[in-house]
Design a protein around this motif. Structure first.
Motif, PDB file in Angstrom:
ATOM      1  N   ASP A 255       2.939  -0.141  17.233  1.00 11.67           N
ATOM      2  CA  ASP A 255       3.833  -0.409  16.637  1.00 11.67           C
ATOM      3  C   ASP A 255       4.207  -1.503  15.397  1.00 11.67           C
ATOM      4  O   ASP A 255       4.703  -1.682  15.425  1.00 11.67           O
ATOM      5  N   LYS A 256       3.153  -2.060  15.461  1.00 10.27           N
ATOM      6  CA  LYS A 256       3.001  -3.337  14.410  1.00 10.27           C
ATOM      7  C   LYS A 256       2.589  -2.882  12.993  1.00 10.27           C
ATOM      8  O   LYS A 256       1.837  -2.115  12.330  1.00 10.27           O
ATOM      9  N   TRP A 257       3.033  -3.604  12.340  1.00 14.49           N
ATOM     10  CA  TRP A 257       2.838  -3.555  10.764  1.00 14.49           C
ATOM     11  C   TRP A 257       2.615  -4.152   9.923  1.00 14.49           C
ATOM     12  O   TRP A 257       2.728  -5.576  10.512  1.00 14.49           O
ATOM     13  N   PHE A 258       2.064  -3.881   8.820  1.00 14.51           N
ATOM     14  CA  PHE A 258       1.065  -5.751   8.470  1.00 14.51           C
ATOM     15  C   PHE A 258       1.828  -5.351   7.043  1.00 14.51           C
ATOM     16  O   PHE A 258       1.284  -4.865   6.300  1.00 14.51           O
ATOM     17  N   LEU A 259       1.983  -6.617   6.095  1.00  8.37           N
ATOM     18  CA  LEU A 259       1.894  -6.645   4.665  1.00  8.37           C
ATOM     19  C   LEU A 259       0.482  -7.391   3.957  1.00  8.37           C
ATOM     20  O   LEU A 259      -0.253  -7.858   4.330  1.00  8.37           O
ATOM     21  N   GLY A 260       0.471  -5.568   3.683  1.00 10.64           N
ATOM     22  CA  GLY A 260      -0.665  -6.598   2.416  1.00 10.64           C
ATOM     23  C   GLY A 260      -0.404  -6.648   1.161  1.00 10.64           C
ATOM     24  O   GLY A 260       0.081  -5.344   0.096  1.00 10.64           O
ATOM     25  N   ILE A 261      -1.212  -8.080   0.232  1.00 14.79           N
ATOM     26  CA  ILE A 261      -0.629  -8.018  -1.052  1.00 14.79           C
ATOM     27  C   ILE A 261      -1.510  -7.654  -1.652  1.00 14.79           C
ATOM     28  O   ILE A 261      -3.287  -8.716  -1.595  1.00 14.79           O
ATOM     29  N   ASP A 262      -2.154  -7.133  -3.061  1.00 19.84           N
ATOM     30  CA  ASP A 262      -3.360  -7.243  -3.248  1.00 19.84           C
ATOM     31  C   ASP A 262      -3.124  -8.141  -5.163  1.00 19.84           C
ATOM     32  O   ASP A 262      -2.569  -7.273  -5.769  1.00 19.84           O
ATOM     33  N   LEU A 263      -3.360  -8.595  -5.242  1.00 20.48           N
ATOM     34  CA  LEU A 263      -3.442  -9.616  -6.547  1.00 20.48           C
ATOM     35  C   LEU A 263      -4.532  -9.497  -7.044  1.00 20.48           C
ATOM     36  O   LEU A 263      -5.469 -10.168  -7.090  1.00 20.48           O
ATOM     37  N   GLY A 264      -4.807  -8.924  -8.310  1.00 21.82           N
ATOM     38  CA  GLY A 264      -4.863  -9.106  -9.455  1.00 21.82           C
ATOM     39  C   GLY A 264      -4.766  -9.322 -10.572  1.00 21.82           C
ATOM     40  O   GLY A 264      -3.725  -9.434 -11.217  1.00 21.82           O
ATOM     41  N   GLY A 265      -5.567  -8.843 -11.628  1.00 21.67           N
ATOM     42  CA  GLY A 265      -5.347  -9.989 -12.879  1.00 21.67           C
ATOM     43  C   GLY A 265      -4.422  -8.924 -13.899  1.00 21.67           C
ATOM     44  O   GLY A 265      -3.729 -10.142 -14.693  1.00 21.67           O
ATOM     45  N   THR A 266      -4.563  -8.327 -13.726  1.00 18.43           N
ATOM     46  CA  THR A 266      -2.662  -7.606 -14.536  1.00 18.43           C
ATOM     47  C   THR A 266      -1.764  -6.394 -13.461  1.00 18.43           C
ATOM     48  O   THR A 266      -0.997  -6.345 -14.276  1.00 18.43           O
ATOM     49  N   LYS A 267      -2.323  -6.619 -11.991  1.00 17.74           N
ATOM     50  CA  LYS A 267      -1.761  -5.304 -11.379  1.00 17.74           C
ATOM     51  C   LYS A 267      -1.753  -6.471  -9.785  1.00 17.74           C
ATOM     52  O   LYS A 267      -2.545  -6.840  -9.143  1.00 17.74           O
ATOM     53  N   ILE A 268       0.173  -6.574  -9.747  1.00 17.10           N
ATOM     54  CA  ILE A 268      -0.006  -7.331  -7.811  1.00 17.10           C
ATOM     55  C   ILE A 268       0.648  -5.935  -7.292  1.00 17.10           C
ATOM     56  O   ILE A 268       1.352  -4.721  -7.704  1.00 17.10           O
ATOM     57  N   GLY A 269       0.023  -5.387  -6.395  1.00 21.94           N
ATOM     58  CA  GLY A 269       0.299  -4.266  -5.529  1.00 21.94           C
ATOM     59  C   GLY A 269       1.014  -4.772  -4.010  1.00 21.94           C
ATOM     60  O   GLY A 269      -0.167  -5.983  -3.573  1.00 21.94           O
ATOM     61  N   THR A 270       1.608  -4.308  -3.691  1.00 17.56           N
ATOM     62  CA  THR A 270       2.106  -4.283  -1.993  1.00 17.56           C
ATOM     63  C   THR A 270       2.169  -3.404  -1.191  1.00 17.56           C
ATOM     64  O   THR A 270       3.064  -2.852  -1.792  1.00 17.56           O
ATOM     65  N   GLY A 271       2.273  -3.316   0.563  1.00 15.22           N
ATOM     66  CA  GLY A 271       2.472  -2.050   0.390  1.00 15.22           C
ATOM     67  C   GLY A 271       2.479  -2.783   2.585  1.00 15.22           C
ATOM     68  O   GLY A 271       1.736  -3.668   2.848  1.00 15.22           O
ATOM     69  N   LEU A 272       3.993  -2.050   3.182  1.00 13.45           N
ATOM     70  CA  LEU A 272       3.776  -2.035   4.765  1.00 13.45           C
ATOM     71  C   LEU A 272       2.365  -0.753   4.687  1.00 13.45           C
ATOM     72  O   LEU A 272       2.724   0.239   5.161  1.00 13.45           O
ATOM     73  N   VAL A 273       1.577  -1.566   5.685  1.00 10.11           N
ATOM     74  CA  VAL A 273       0.835  -0.556   6.389  1.00 10.11           C
ATOM     75  C   VAL A 273       0.244  -0.616   7.853  1.00 10.11           C
ATOM     76  O   VAL A 273       0.468  -1.747   8.615  1.00 10.11           O
ATOM     77  N   ASN A 274       0.551   1.030   8.846  1.00  4.34           N
ATOM     78  CA  ASN A 274       0.292   0.051  10.277  1.00  4.34           C
ATOM     79  C   ASN A 274      -1.296   0.314  10.537  1.00  4.34           C
ATOM     80  O   ASN A 274      -2.175   0.890   9.782  1.00  4.34           O
TER      81      ASN A 274
END
Length: 326
Positions: free
Chosen positions: A5-24
């Motif tokens: 039931d745990k969720w983890f926040l993933g932040i992908d920091l790139g030179g042109t784009k920031i992507g963020t998601g909650l993943v279990n």
């Protein structure tokens, strides 16, 4: 709360784009957000954008804060992973010794972990992509540059401060082309998208009659690796020769990895993986010719499966690994 039931926040920091998601822990994504990095606005603005993206994802997900176990940040190196510090990433100009882990942890009030972006992508593929079910997997990204991640005995291998897995900077041709790292003949200087574009540009500059002239004339004959792939698919012999030579060198590099690490699988991602068999066939031939028979018979070569989500899923997966959930 059960681990599933745990969720983890993933932040992908790139030179042109920031992507963020909650993943279990099953690899499901509850919510995601993408926005430009805008590196020219400076470090503080970029960090603020990362925090805003994270908060937006949490709000969209409908999850309570208690359901979110930790944050993983995938970012470009070089970095000091134990200290959570970005040292001086080339594609984040002006960033030097930035304590990114602490900045994000303080803002979100969650346990936070830093990971090299190629390692994070490798973790994503290992947990939820092409590498599922393996224990010894190497991830290689072949795009503008070449990077990688080493999953050895089910764990990401960092080296002393996080510098392990610089696959693109193994020397393949000692007197070969100059590499951006300052060395000569690195795999990245021979087989990356940048290397392919450089070879094609030299052809155009020499006045060679090739489809690349037609494809690139509207951009003043400024060529990209994508142009070379297009020309190859349209039957241009020069473009095919450039791609085949680059992939031959990639195959040599992969044979070296097989001999060094004896992996079960090498997973290849990045933009150039989209050329499919034109990449896989030379890599497999290189391994067949140059790797130890006792090792090569056990290794599979697969294309990555997670696509555009690999950054956020991998960053979240890095946090899962760091907290011992997976």
């Amino acid at each position: 709360m059960a681990e599933k039931d745990k969720w983890f926040l993933g932040i992908d920091l790139g030179g042109t784009k920031i992507g963020t998601g909650l993943v279990n822990c099953a690899g499901a994504v509850a919510a995601e957000d993408y926005r430009p990095t805008d590196v020219l606005q400076g470090q503080e603005a970029v960090v603020a954008r990362m925090i805003a993206s994270a908060r937006e994802v949490i709000a969209r997900s409908g999850l309570s804060r208690t359901q979110i176990a930790a944050v993983g940040i995938g970012a470009p190196g070089p970095m000091n992973i134990p200290e959570g510090v970005l040292l001086e990433p080339p594609n984040l100009p002006g960033w030097r010794n930035v304590p990114i882990r602490q900045l994000i942890r303080d803002a979100l009030d969650l346990p936070t972990f830093l990971e090299n972006d190629a390692n994070a992508a490798g973790i994503g593929e290992y947990l939820y992509g092409a590498g599922r079910g393996t224990r010894h997997m190497i991830y290689v990204t072949v795009s503008t540059g070449i990077g990688g991640g080493l999953i050895l005995d089910g764990k990401i291998y960092h080296g002393t401060i996080g510098g392990a897995g610089e696959i693109g900077h193994m020397t393949i041709l000692p007197n070969g082309p100059h590499c951006g790292c300052g060395n000569r003949g690195c795999l990245e200087a021979l087989a990356s998208g940048t290397a392919i574009a450089r070879e094609a540009q030299e052809l155009i500059n020499r006045g060679v009659s090739t489809l690349l002239v037609e494809i690139t004339y509207r951009r003043s004959f400024s060529v990209t690796a994508k142009d070379v792939v297009e020309a190859m698919r349209r039957g241009d012999a020069y473009a095919r020769e450039i791609i085949e030579r680059a992939m031959y060198y990639l195959g040599l590099g992969m044979a070296n990895l097989v001999n060094l690490f004896n992996p079960q699988m090498i997973v290849i991602g990045g933009g150039l993986a989209n050329i499919g068999d034109a990449l896989l066939d030379p890599v497999r031939r290189g391994i067949e010719v140059h790797a130890f028979p006792s090792a090569r018979q056990y290794v599979q070569i697969r294309l990555a499966e997670l696509g555009e989500r690999v950054g956020i899923v991998g960053a979240a997966g890095a946090a899962m690994m760091a907290t011992g959930v997976v």
